[in-house]
Design a protein around this motif. Sequence first.
Motif, short mmCIF file in Angstrom:
data_model
loop_
_atom_site.label_atom_id
_atom_site.label_comp_id
_atom_site.label_asym_id
_atom_site.label_seq_id
_atom_site.Cartn_x
_atom_site.Cartn_y
_atom_site.Cartn_z
N ARG A 106 -88.01 1.62 70.44
CA ARG A 106 -89.09 2.62 70.49
C ARG A 106 -88.84 3.83 69.69
O ARG A 106 -89.73 4.43 69.24
CB ARG A 106 -89.14 2.94 72.05
N LEU A 107 -87.70 4.20 69.40
CA LEU A 107 -87.39 5.43 68.57
C LEU A 107 -87.93 4.94 67.39
O LEU A 107 -88.48 5.80 66.35
CB LEU A 107 -85.98 5.60 68.66
N PHE A 108 -87.55 3.78 66.70
CA PHE A 108 -88.22 3.27 65.40
C PHE A 108 -89.51 3.36 65.26
O PHE A 108 -90.04 3.61 64.40
CB PHE A 108 -87.36 2.20 65.04
N LEU A 109 -90.32 2.66 66.21
CA LEU A 109 -91.75 2.87 66.47
C LEU A 109 -92.36 4.11 66.39
O LEU A 109 -93.17 4.21 65.41
CB LEU A 109 -92.10 2.05 67.71
N LEU A 110 -91.67 5.07 67.01
CA LEU A 110 -92.07 6.39 66.85
C LEU A 110 -91.96 6.75 65.54
O LEU A 110 -93.00 7.42 65.01
CB LEU A 110 -91.31 7.28 67.87
N VAL A 111 -90.82 6.74 64.86
CA VAL A 111 -90.60 7.43 63.54
C VAL A 111 -91.56 6.81 62.53
O VAL A 111 -92.28 7.31 61.51
CB VAL A 111 -89.14 7.13 63.18
N PHE A 112 -91.71 5.21 62.47
CA PHE A 112 -92.78 4.73 61.75
C PHE A 112 -94.10 5.30 61.93
O PHE A 112 -94.80 5.32 60.86
CB PHE A 112 -92.52 3.32 61.70
N GLY A 113 -94.53 5.31 63.16
CA GLY A 113 -95.99 5.94 63.39
C GLY A 113 -96.02 7.06 63.02
O GLY A 113 -97.05 7.28 62.36
N LEU A 114 -95.02 7.93 63.03
CA LEU A 114 -95.35 9.24 62.59
C LEU A 114 -95.33 9.43 61.12
O LEU A 114 -96.25 10.24 60.50
CB LEU A 114 -94.06 10.25 62.98
N GLY A 115 -94.59 8.67 60.36
CA GLY A 115 -94.39 8.41 58.81
C GLY A 115 -95.91 8.12 58.63
O GLY A 115 -96.58 8.51 57.44
N ALA A 116 -96.42 7.09 59.19
CA ALA A 116 -97.64 6.51 58.65
C ALA A 116 -98.74 7.53 59.02
O ALA A 116 -99.79 7.58 58.01
CB ALA A 116 -98.00 5.12 59.47
N MET A 117 -98.71 8.36 59.97
CA MET A 117 -99.82 8.97 60.19
C MET A 117 -99.64 10.25 59.25
O MET A 117 -100.76 10.96 58.85
CB MET A 117 -99.71 9.89 61.71
N LEU A 118 -98.67 10.82 58.84
CA LEU A 118 -98.66 11.87 57.91
C LEU A 118 -99.03 11.48 56.55
O LEU A 118 -99.72 12.03 55.78
CB LEU A 118 -96.94 12.13 57.67
N ALA A 119 -98.70 10.11 56.27
CA ALA A 119 -99.24 9.74 55.03
C ALA A 119 -100.84 9.60 55.04
O ALA A 119 -101.57 9.92 53.83
CB ALA A 119 -98.73 8.20 54.57
N GLY A 120 -101.31 9.22 56.21
CA GLY A 120 -102.90 8.93 56.34
C GLY A 120 -103.60 10.31 56.35
O GLY A 120 -104.55 10.48 55.90
N PHE A 121 -102.70 11.19 56.85
CA PHE A 121 -103.10 12.70 56.85
C PHE A 121 -103.53 13.43 55.32
O PHE A 121 -104.46 13.77 55.11
CB PHE A 121 -102.28 13.68 57.55
N ALA A 122 -102.22 13.14 54.46
CA ALA A 122 -102.54 13.39 53.34
C ALA A 122 -103.63 12.74 52.66
O ALA A 122 -104.36 13.47 51.75
CB ALA A 122 -101.02 13.06 52.43
#
Length: 308
Positions: A189-205
């Motif tokens: 679950r921790l890895f899922l959270l990290v990956f989702g956060l990274g994807a959202m930051l890239a999408g935000f950019a």
Amino acid sequence: MFNLFLLQALNGIQFGILLFLVAAGLTLVFGVMNLINLAHGAQYMIGAYLCATFTALTGDFFFGLALALPATLLLGLALEMLVFRRLYDRDHLDQVLATFGIIMIVNESVKMIWGAAPLSVPIPDILSGSVPLIGNMQYPMIRVLIIAAGLATAAGLYLLVNRTRIGMLLRAGATNRAMVSALGVDIRRLFLLVFGLGAMLAGFAGAMVAPLLSVDPGMGDQVLILTFVVIVIGGVGSVRGAFVAAILVGLVDTLGRTFGPILLRSLMDASAASQTGRTLAPMLIYILMALILAVRPGGLFPAPGGTH
């Protein structure tokens, strides 16, 4: 000359902020999960396309941005569950090959869904103006918004990583994931959270830059290369290093392209200086990376065994 320098310096900071938004997620993924994700640039591209689509549907850029962020997050979570979690225990060569394949699939899927022609996102009326700087100088409001949003995101990430329980788990997971798992933490679950956060930051950019650039297939490829440069300069796994390195890269790239030919005119004729300057400008960030690594092989802020 000072006015030109100030204007280009602000452009460099704005470019650096965008690089940071992409690099922050990627350095978190690598620092915590030890995963090399070449498809991170594709998530930046998806964010831009989703923002363009939702903006066209709603008629408002801010609504489009608000819808693009959770959509990018959900797509990132889906990719993690379907593909990436099977790569965590594989070696880096397998990760590189698999994520390169994802780049090809995503790029072709984008062409099938949106076509190969570039899309454009209109700048909203509220951001179409400028803010006064010095004298008669004006700076576009949309670029000011990008800088402000990036700084706010950087502050939020700092607080998340250093002042919250989730941040504590992230740092602990980067240091010793087996021990964290043995203590009862759901590492998946921790890895899922990290990956989702990274994807959202890239999408935000990608969403933030959509009104400034054309949205087209493959737009994430060049950003990905610069993102890896930022991570190497800043130190793998360091969010603080990613921020400092992104600003450095943005300034060096922007100022080098503008002032390189001007400085070379003192050594050669104008046409030769212009041609040489255009040739040397793209090399400056790689020269910067080589110089920094020669002095600090681990980057400016190496994060041994942790993310900070």
